[in-house]
Design an enzyme around this catalytic site. Structure first.
Site, mmCIF file in Angstrom:
data_model
loop_
_atom_site.group_PDB
_atom_site.id
_atom_site.type_symbol
_atom_site.label_atom_id
_atom_site.label_comp_id
_atom_site.label_asym_id
_atom_site.label_seq_id
_atom_site.Cartn_x
_atom_site.Cartn_y
_atom_site.Cartn_z
ATOM 1 N N GLY A 282 8.640 -5.291 -6.639
ATOM 2 C CA GLY A 282 9.397 -4.054 -6.691
ATOM 3 C C GLY A 282 8.927 -3.069 -7.737
ATOM 4 O O GLY A 282 9.616 -2.083 -8.019
ATOM 5 N N ASP B 26 1.167 1.760 2.428
ATOM 6 C CA ASP B 26 1.013 0.523 1.652
ATOM 7 C C ASP B 26 0.332 -0.579 2.459
ATOM 8 O O ASP B 26 -0.596 -1.240 1.975
ATOM 9 C CB ASP B 26 2.383 0.025 1.182
#
Length: 338
Positions: free
Chosen positions: A114, A164
């Site tokens: 994260g 990503d």
């Protein structure tokens, strides 16, 4: 047993704006997530996570993923880690046309969970690649990137971009604009990463920008301006010689665009005090440029500095838990053991 790894990433430019069709340029870095997969005789899925910024946990599902795991780990972290692994398993089963395939899965990661370095994308890409190979149905990279994107799209409630997962699959520097994804050339970029030990809530941050954009014209203009910064950065990258060390003058131009991008992201409310403090510490130490990377709200910043000064400054910056140098990963997902 099949073992695959995939790299994390930093954004040179374009996070958040890429969700609205603007271009983005992420770069893969040599921090990897590794996923080991062993097919089972039954339809159970057993997942062991040795790190992922947790103290480690093991979860076993009976028949299908998606059940609520009973483990002594903070619930939000388990849900963040397991959501992406669940989605990767579903995509691998679908790709191999084996809806009842069972797996023993072990996940190890050098990428903070994260923190804005693409930990979830790396786990998903490596997981789908390892699982489909273990079932004898390896995917070509384009299909792998597409399925990894679908997994992130599902977990992030339709707010993910292809950036990503495409970067983690292909490696190097990539350009993403909507569904148009391609690799681009880049020189040896001297990345320095600062990590505040936190993790932003990607879904909440993306939703917050969406609400701001829908309410205020300036927010929509800010996102469009980020797109302009990306295009200028892409043009600058096209002038560099791949796989060489760029000149300080060239790095200064690229760094200035990174600084602009950080300011625009701050205007959208996705930065944080810890991120701003690390950005300014790196700049004052002589970095050519510095910005947050990823969704924001906490996590990581990326600076350009070929010297050791920015890393040293970050190590002494309150709120920075860790600072490290990261090389451009020219190789994306790869098989470590088959």
């Amino acid at each position: 047993m099949t073992v695959c790894s995939a790299p994390g990433k930093v954004y040179l430019f374009g996070e958040h704006a890429v969700v609205y069709g603007e271009p983005a340029v992420p770069c893969a870095i040599e921090r990897r997530a590794t996923v080991e997969v062993q097919p089972r005789e039954d339809d159970h899925v057993r997942v062991r996570a040795d790190d992922l910024s947790l103290n480690g946990f093991t979860v076993e599902y009976e028949g299908r993923t998606g059940d609520d795991p009973d483990v002594d780990v903070p619930r939000p972290l388990v849900e963040a880690a397991m959501g992406y692994i669940d989605a990767a398993v579903r995509q691998a089963r679908a790709a191999a046309e084996e809806p009842a395939a069972g797996f023993d899965i072990t996940v190890r990661s050098e990428i903070p969970l994260g923190g804005g370095l693409g930990s979830s994308a790396a786990v998903v890409v490596a997981g789908i690649d390892a699982a489909t190979r273990a079932l004898g149905e390896p995917l070509e990279k384009g299909e792998l990137a597409n399925r990894a994107y679908r997994a992130e799209f599902e977990v992030q409630d339709g707010q993910a971009s292809r950036a990503d997962t495409f970067c983690s699959t292909m490696g190097g520097a990539v350009r993403v604009e909507g569904d148009d994804c391609r690799t681009i050339e880049a020189p040896n970029l001297p990345f320095v990463i600062g990590f505040d030990g936190g993790a932003g809530e990607t879904g909440e941050l993306v939703s917050g920008v969406r609400e701001l954009r829908d309410r205020y014209d300036f927010a929509a203009d800010t996102l469009a301006t980020i797109g302009d910064v990306v295009r200028d950065g892409e043009a600058l990258l096209s002038e560099a010689i791949p796989e060489t060390d760029p000149s300080p003058e060239w790095l200064a131009e690229l760094g200035e665009l990174m600084d602009f991008n950080h300011g625009l992201l701050s205007a959208l409310g996705v930065s944080a005090r810890s991120l701003d403090e690390m950005v300014w510490a790196a700049r004052e130490a002589g970095a050519h440029g510095a910005k947050l990377t990823g969704a924001g709200g906490g996590g990581c910043i990326v600076a350009l500095d070929e010297s050791s000064e920015s890393r040293t400054a970050l190590e002494f910056t309150p709120g920075c838990q860790r600072a490290f140098r990261a090389e451009l990963a020219t190789e994306g997902v790869r098989v470590e053991e088959a």
